[in-house]
Write an enzyme that holds these catalytic residues in place. Sequence first.
Site, PDB file in Angstrom:
ATOM      1  CE  LYS A  86      -4.127   1.815   0.156  1.00 48.35           C
ATOM      2  NZ  LYS A  86      -3.678   2.786  -0.856  1.00 48.35           N
ATOM      3  CE  LYS A 119       2.900   6.890   6.947  1.00 45.68           C
ATOM      4  NZ  LYS A 119       2.685   7.841   5.815  1.00 45.68           N
ATOM      5  CE  LYS A 146       4.586   7.878  -0.950  1.00 41.69           C
ATOM      6  NZ  LYS A 146       3.587   8.023   0.116  1.00 41.69           N
ATOM      7  CB  THR A 205      -3.349  12.987   5.321  1.00 38.02           C
ATOM      8  OG1 THR A 205      -3.430  11.844   4.465  1.00 38.02           O
ATOM      9  CG2 THR A 205      -1.953  13.065   5.917  1.00 38.02           C
ATOM     10  CG  ASN A 265      -5.235  16.993   0.864  1.00 40.62           C
ATOM     11  OD1 ASN A 265      -4.911  16.121   1.650  1.00 40.62           O
ATOM     12  ND2 ASN A 265      -6.488  17.254   0.557  1.00 40.62           N
ATOM     13  CB  SER A 268      -6.070   4.365   1.835  1.00 34.49           C
ATOM     14  OG  SER A 268      -5.884   5.499   1.024  1.00 34.49           O
TER      15      SER A 268
END
Length: 417
Positions: free
Chosen positions: A69, A93, A105, A189, A220, A349
């Site tokens: 992820k 994380k 990533k 986030t 954001n 997510s």
Amino acid sequence: MTESGPLDNMLAQMEQAREYVDIDDGIFERLKYPERTLSVSLPVEMDDGSVEVFEAYRCQFDGARGPFKGGIRYHPTVSEEEVSALAGWMTWKTALVDLPFGGAKGGIICEPKDLSQSEIEQLTRRYTEGIRRIIGPDTDIPAPDVNTNPRTMAWIMDTYSVYQGYAVPEVVTGKPPEVGGTAGRVEATGRGVTIVTEETFEYLGTDVEDADVAIQGFGNVGSVTARLLDERGANVVAVSDVTGALYDPDGLAIDDVGAYVASNDGRLEGYPEADRISNDDLLTLDVDALIPAAIEDVITVDVAERLEADVVVEAANGPTTFDAANVLTERDVPVVPDILANAGGVIVSYLEWVQNSQQYSWELEEVNRDLEARLTTAFDEMLAAYEQKSIPDLRTAAYTIALERTADAHEYRGLFP
């Protein structure tokens, strides 16, 4: 002093936590290396008819706990080293907040501001074709990151679905609600950073009401964090972007700043109702909390020695270099690590992915309730490790939990062949 890059920083953070957690030597050695990194070349026909070739990557760091992820970023500084470090941070994380995911990533080396909407769409679809062999709803689920957004995710979903022959909304998260996105994902986030900041204030005995906060970055994450903290009564005294920073010791009118940015091509430049200061000045303001919400490595040793905030809450990935973090520890300035502070995005997510898999959607209140419960649990677990093991800093405490959970997964699964 020459400071290390993000991958070296991450590996140093792992080594620092090793002392406080019992992990088999062979397993720990495995944890230091990504499982695979795919490099792809992306030829794109530009609007003027010329063809430009872009370089891009997708790194899958560790999949012991579940599917990979992680986000996809479009930025000139994207490199194989950077995506490897970011994929590693995503691994720790997801383990820290106890999601059944590994870390990944991706990124494309480009300057989105120099590209038209059509060129970005073509670039996105070509990238999706390039990495589609290693992504999928049960293998690797991308999400938005720097300079990508719900529309980008819709293009990825559509391209992947065309090859499959049917709609596969669960291949990405952070999509528009109209194609399977979940309520609350866009601000997740920033909402998570806000929750963690409030928990940190409570732990330190600081009242969020009238607390002075400086936020580096007004994208954001930074803008949502600023708005939510402002709603909770905090004084957001400074925000910034690449054009510089705005400062008002009495607190900025965040709604007004947000409206100005929306009307000014996304930039703070030219906002008339606040003083202009540099990004460096923002990082060293005397505030209750400093929230770096831009890119990695902005808090260097030099900044750490001059930093006057009572606490740092890392909304960005890797904003504090390893050496700078040690300086802050020596100065007794607590740092809430990125792998906790900005985990709200991957938590929601996960909730979006679950809803897509079940073909069922939840109300915003349920999503936000789940987000807060998972973050506060992880925060309490980090504090417990910090206090019970006499660990010198919060980041190392968080890493002990993440490393142990990932190592346990490897222990149970074994090594094949």
